[in-house]
Design a protein around this motif. Structure first.
Motif, PDB file in Angstrom:
ATOM      1  N   ALA A   1       0.838  -1.207   0.000  1.00  0.00           N
ATOM      2  CA  ALA A   1       0.000   0.000   0.000  1.00  0.00           C
ATOM      3  C   ALA A   1       0.869   1.252   0.000  1.00  0.00           C
ATOM      4  CB  ALA A   1      -0.929  -0.007   1.221  1.00  0.00           C
ATOM      5  N   ALA A   2       1.930   1.238   0.809  1.00  0.00           N
ATOM      6  CA  ALA A   2       2.802   2.416   0.904  1.00  0.00           C
ATOM      7  C   ALA A   2       3.514   2.660  -0.427  1.00  0.00           C
ATOM      8  CB  ALA A   2       3.822   2.228   2.024  1.00  0.00           C
ATOM      9  N   LEU A   3       4.060   1.600  -0.999  1.00  0.00           N
ATOM     10  CA  LEU A   3       4.798   1.752  -2.258  1.00  0.00           C
ATOM     11  C   LEU A   3       3.872   2.207  -3.382  1.00  0.00           C
ATOM     12  CD1 LEU A   3       7.014  -1.437  -1.921  1.00  0.00           C
ATOM     13  CD2 LEU A   3       7.871   0.913  -1.969  1.00  0.00           C
ATOM     14  N   THR A   4       2.661   1.658  -3.404  1.00  0.00           N
ATOM     15  CA  THR A   4       1.699   2.027  -4.442  1.00  0.00           C
ATOM     16  C   THR A   4       1.340   3.494  -4.333  1.00  0.00           C
ATOM     17  OG1 THR A   4       0.816  -0.208  -4.325  1.00  0.00           O
ATOM     18  CG2 THR A   4      -0.549   1.445  -5.440  1.00  0.00           C
ATOM     19  N   ARG A   5       1.082   3.926  -3.099  1.00  0.00           N
ATOM     20  CA  ARG A   5       0.663   5.302  -2.882  1.00  0.00           C
ATOM     21  C   ARG A   5       1.781   6.280  -3.243  1.00  0.00           C
ATOM     22  NH1 ARG A   5      -3.210   8.247   0.502  1.00  0.00           N
ATOM     23  NH2 ARG A   5      -4.395   6.327   0.400  1.00  0.00           N
ATOM     24  N   ILE A   6       3.002   5.927  -2.875  1.00  0.00           N
ATOM     25  CA  ILE A   6       4.094   6.891  -3.029  1.00  0.00           C
ATOM     26  C   ILE A   6       4.670   6.886  -4.446  1.00  0.00           C
ATOM     27  CG2 ILE A   6       6.421   7.504  -2.223  1.00  0.00           C
ATOM     28  CD1 ILE A   6       5.382   6.511   0.585  1.00  0.00           C
ATOM     29  N   SER A   7       4.723   5.708  -5.071  1.00  0.00           N
ATOM     30  CA  SER A   7       5.326   5.652  -6.419  1.00  0.00           C
ATOM     31  C   SER A   7       4.271   5.781  -7.513  1.00  0.00           C
ATOM     32  CB  SER A   7       6.086   4.340  -6.610  1.00  0.00           C
ATOM     33  OG  SER A   7       5.179   3.264  -6.744  1.00  0.00           O
ATOM     34  N   GLY A   8       2.989   5.589  -7.149  1.00  0.00           N
ATOM     35  CA  GLY A   8       1.943   5.675  -8.147  1.00  0.00           C
ATOM     36  C   GLY A   8       1.750   4.386  -8.927  1.00  0.00           C
ATOM     37  N   GLN A   9       2.572   3.374  -8.646  1.00  0.00           N
ATOM     38  CA  GLN A   9       2.330   2.070  -9.282  1.00  0.00           C
ATOM     39  C   GLN A   9       2.559   0.948  -8.285  1.00  0.00           C
ATOM     40  OE1 GLN A   9       5.232   1.063 -12.375  1.00  0.00           O
ATOM     41  NE2 GLN A   9       6.466   2.810 -11.756  1.00  0.00           N
ATOM     42  N   ALA A  10       1.757  -0.084  -8.429  1.00  0.00           N
ATOM     43  CA  ALA A  10       1.829  -1.196  -7.483  1.00  0.00           C
ATOM     44  C   ALA A  10       3.144  -1.950  -7.665  1.00  0.00           C
ATOM     45  CB  ALA A  10       0.649  -2.131  -7.691  1.00  0.00           C
ATOM     46  N   PRO A  11       3.771  -2.370  -6.571  1.00  0.00           N
ATOM     47  CA  PRO A  11       4.984  -3.183  -6.699  1.00  0.00           C
ATOM     48  C   PRO A  11       4.635  -4.590  -7.177  1.00  0.00           C
ATOM     49  CG  PRO A  11       4.323  -3.008  -4.394  1.00  0.00           C
ATOM     50  CD  PRO A  11       3.383  -2.132  -5.175  1.00  0.00           C
ATOM     51  N   VAL A  12       5.605  -5.254  -7.790  1.00  0.00           N
ATOM     52  CA  VAL A  12       5.407  -6.676  -8.094  1.00  0.00           C
ATOM     53  C   VAL A  12       5.684  -7.447  -6.802  1.00  0.00           C
ATOM     54  CG1 VAL A  12       5.993  -6.532 -10.535  1.00  0.00           C
ATOM     55  CG2 VAL A  12       7.803  -6.939  -8.875  1.00  0.00           C
ATOM     56  N   THR A  13       5.065  -8.605  -6.666  1.00  0.00           N
ATOM     57  CA  THR A  13       5.347  -9.429  -5.494  1.00  0.00           C
ATOM     58  C   THR A  13       6.194 -10.625  -5.923  1.00  0.00           C
ATOM     59  OG1 THR A  13       3.249 -10.588  -5.785  1.00  0.00           O
ATOM     60  CG2 THR A  13       3.274  -8.758  -4.229  1.00  0.00           C
ATOM     61  N   VAL A  14       7.091 -11.010  -5.065  1.00  0.00           N
ATOM     62  CA  VAL A  14       8.034 -12.090  -5.366  1.00  0.00           C
ATOM     63  C   VAL A  14       7.947 -13.118  -4.249  1.00  0.00           C
ATOM     64  CG1 VAL A  14      10.451 -12.661  -5.794  1.00  0.00           C
ATOM     65  CG2 VAL A  14       9.570 -10.421  -6.482  1.00  0.00           C
ATOM     66  N   TRP A  15       7.623 -14.360  -4.610  1.00  0.00           N
ATOM     67  CA  TRP A  15       7.488 -15.429  -3.615  1.00  0.00           C
ATOM     68  C   TRP A  15       8.860 -16.022  -3.295  1.00  0.00           C
ATOM     69  CZ3 TRP A  15       4.712 -16.761   0.175  1.00  0.00           C
ATOM     70  CH2 TRP A  15       4.661 -18.084   0.653  1.00  0.00           C
ATOM     71  N   GLN A  16       8.976 -16.573  -2.105  1.00  0.00           N
ATOM     72  CA  GLN A  16      10.273 -17.029  -1.585  1.00  0.00           C
ATOM     73  C   GLN A  16      11.004 -18.049  -2.448  1.00  0.00           C
ATOM     74  OE1 GLN A  16      10.091 -19.472   1.848  1.00  0.00           O
ATOM     75  NE2 GLN A  16       8.278 -20.588   1.195  1.00  0.00           N
ATOM     76  N   THR A  17      10.271 -18.815  -3.251  1.00  0.00           N
ATOM     77  CA  THR A  17      10.935 -19.859  -4.040  1.00  0.00           C
ATOM     78  C   THR A  17      11.441 -19.337  -5.381  1.00  0.00           C
ATOM     79  OG1 THR A  17       8.763 -20.469  -4.853  1.00  0.00           O
ATOM     80  CG2 THR A  17       9.643 -21.785  -3.036  1.00  0.00           C
ATOM     81  N   GLU A  18      11.112 -18.104  -5.704  1.00  0.00           N
ATOM     82  CA  GLU A  18      11.518 -17.579  -7.010  1.00  0.00           C
ATOM     83  C   GLU A  18      13.023 -17.340  -7.036  1.00  0.00           C
ATOM     84  OE1 GLU A  18       8.968 -14.513  -8.679  1.00  0.00           O
ATOM     85  OE2 GLU A  18       7.290 -15.282  -7.522  1.00  0.00           O
ATOM     86  N   THR A  19      13.618 -17.667  -8.173  1.00  0.00           N
ATOM     87  CA  THR A  19      15.070 -17.535  -8.274  1.00  0.00           C
ATOM     88  C   THR A  19      15.452 -16.359  -9.162  1.00  0.00           C
ATOM     89  OG1 THR A  19      14.992 -19.160 -10.039  1.00  0.00           O
ATOM     90  CG2 THR A  19      15.579 -19.959  -7.849  1.00  0.00           C
ATOM     91  N   GLU A  20      14.444 -15.731  -9.767  1.00  0.00           N
ATOM     92  CA  GLU A  20      14.728 -14.528 -10.541  1.00  0.00           C
ATOM     93  C   GLU A  20      13.783 -13.421 -10.116  1.00  0.00           C
ATOM     94  OE1 GLU A  20      15.228 -14.600 -14.784  1.00  0.00           O
ATOM     95  OE2 GLU A  20      16.167 -16.578 -14.602  1.00  0.00           O
ATOM     96  N   ILE A  21      14.346 -12.226 -10.030  1.00  0.00           N
ATOM     97  CA  ILE A  21      13.535 -11.079  -9.610  1.00  0.00           C
ATOM     98  C   ILE A  21      13.360 -10.169 -10.815  1.00  0.00           C
ATOM     99  CG2 ILE A  21      13.570  -9.024  -8.143  1.00  0.00           C
ATOM    100  CD1 ILE A  21      14.815 -10.764  -6.024  1.00  0.00           C
ATOM    101  N   PRO A  22      12.138  -9.705 -11.055  1.00  0.00           N
ATOM    102  CA  PRO A  22      11.905  -8.824 -12.198  1.00  0.00           C
ATOM    103  C   PRO A  22      12.794  -7.579 -12.132  1.00  0.00           C
ATOM    104  CG  PRO A  22       9.839  -9.403 -11.116  1.00  0.00           C
ATOM    105  CD  PRO A  22      10.932  -9.925 -10.253  1.00  0.00           C
ATOM    106  N   ASP A  23      12.878  -6.894 -13.237  1.00  0.00           N
ATOM    107  CA  ASP A  23      13.718  -5.713 -13.329  1.00  0.00           C
ATOM    108  C   ASP A  23      13.080  -4.566 -12.546  1.00  0.00           C
ATOM    109  OD1 ASP A  23      15.903  -4.426 -14.142  1.00  0.00           O
ATOM    110  OD2 ASP A  23      15.182  -3.937 -16.153  1.00  0.00           O
ATOM    111  N   VAL A  24      13.579  -4.315 -11.346  1.00  0.00           N
ATOM    112  CA  VAL A  24      13.033  -3.235 -10.507  1.00  0.00           C
ATOM    113  C   VAL A  24      14.177  -2.393  -9.954  1.00  0.00           C
ATOM    114  CG1 VAL A  24      10.949  -4.506  -9.824  1.00  0.00           C
ATOM    115  CG2 VAL A  24      13.033  -4.705  -8.442  1.00  0.00           C
TER     116      VAL A  24
END
Lengths: 80, 223
Positions: free
Chosen positions: B19-42
């Protein structure tokens, strides 16, 4: 199979508020003259090997990688 | 700027962080689950607070060994900003991405209250919105926030201005060494802090003191 016991304790110089609280509680139960209580953790493990040298090496790696936080904790390994 | 929020079993402040990131940056963050081995370009990866893996073994210890942490480490080495709040801070120290350790509060009690923080270093990517020495308010909610680091490392950290936040005006809630509340890594792109800035970003929270951390990291200070 080898059974082992890993003991993890706080390093000297790291404050242990839990140990202090336990010391206070023992005092209030009437146990006088108890000092320097340090709380730690004990892990009992069974390893699928009969190679005691390898077991000790593996346990050391387990301690370094997970069982102990070596910033604040020491560990000792005993093969039983 | 794009952001990501890491999710692990037992973390429970992810919604507040999103909620904080969405409000402040104007776009929702992507969510990354613990088993993921690659993180999107952020540009910013946030590890929120909570009680990952039930605080078993040590707070953050199990989470720090999950696959996603290796991916976060690689991103951090490439300069991507990483923010760990509360349990996120504990996870970062357990992963060895920040110096020191977070031990049980000296009071042995869970503390949930508002404290004051001094912005010791206002030149980091996370604190440029503040003035050096500025005192801000911030909520805390934790049982293990008692920061400890050995003397030699502490000296090196002080020389490099790695202590970013200190509890101010006698509000240290946990016995933390030298009132340390937040530290940054040597490169300056990984910040860990026990207080919860995401819970003081809008009028309904009672203030916006925490907003500057996200505004700095997301490069929207003027917005």
């Amino acid at each position: 199979m080898i059974k082992a016991r890993v003991t993890v304790t706080l390093k000297n110089g790291v404050l242990d508020p839990q140990g202090k609280a336990i010391e206070g509680a023992l005092g209030s139960l009437g146990f006088e003259g108890v000092h320097q209580i340090r709380q730690g953790k004990v892990f009992d493990l069974e390893l699928d090997t009969s190679d005691r040298v390898k077991a000790e090496e593996d346990l050391k790696a387990m301690c370094e990688k997970l069982l102990a936080n070596t910033v604040i904790e020491n560990y000792s390994i005993a093969l039983l | 700027m794009k952001s990501a929020v890491v999710q692990l079993p037992g973390l429970n402040r992810d919604r507040d962080m999103i909620a904080a990131l969405t409000r402040i940056s104007g776009q929702a963050p992507v969510t990354v689950w613990q088993t993921e081995t690659e993180i999107p370009d952020v540009d910013l990866i946030v590890i929120p607070g909570g009680f990952s893996y039930g605080d078993y073994l040590r707070c953050g210890a199990i989470a720090a060994r999950m696959p996603v942490m290796q991916a976060i480490r690689e991103k951090a080495e490439k300069g991507v900003k990483v923010l760990g709040v509360c349990n996120g801070f504990q996870i970062l120290v357990e992963a060895g991405m920040l110096p020191g350790a977070l031990m049980r509060n000296s009071s042995l009690k869970f503390v949930c209250k508002q404290v004051k923080l001094e912005v010791v270093n206002a030149e980091t990517d996370f604190t440029r919105a503040y003035a050096p020495g500025q005192i801000i308010r911030c909520p805390v909610a934790h049982h293990d926030g008692n920061y400890f680091v050995e003397a030699e490392t502490l000296k090196a950290m002080n020389d490099r201005n790695q202590v970013v936040f200190r509890y101010a005006e006698g509000t240290n809630p946990n016995g933390s060494m030298l009132d340390i509340a937040g530290v940054v890594n040597e490169a300056g792109n990984v910040l860990g802090m026990m207080p919860h800035p995401e819970n003081l970003i809008e009028a309904a929270h009672g203030g916006t003191d925490g907003r500057g951390i996200f505004a700095s990291a997301l490069d929207v200070i003027a917005a």
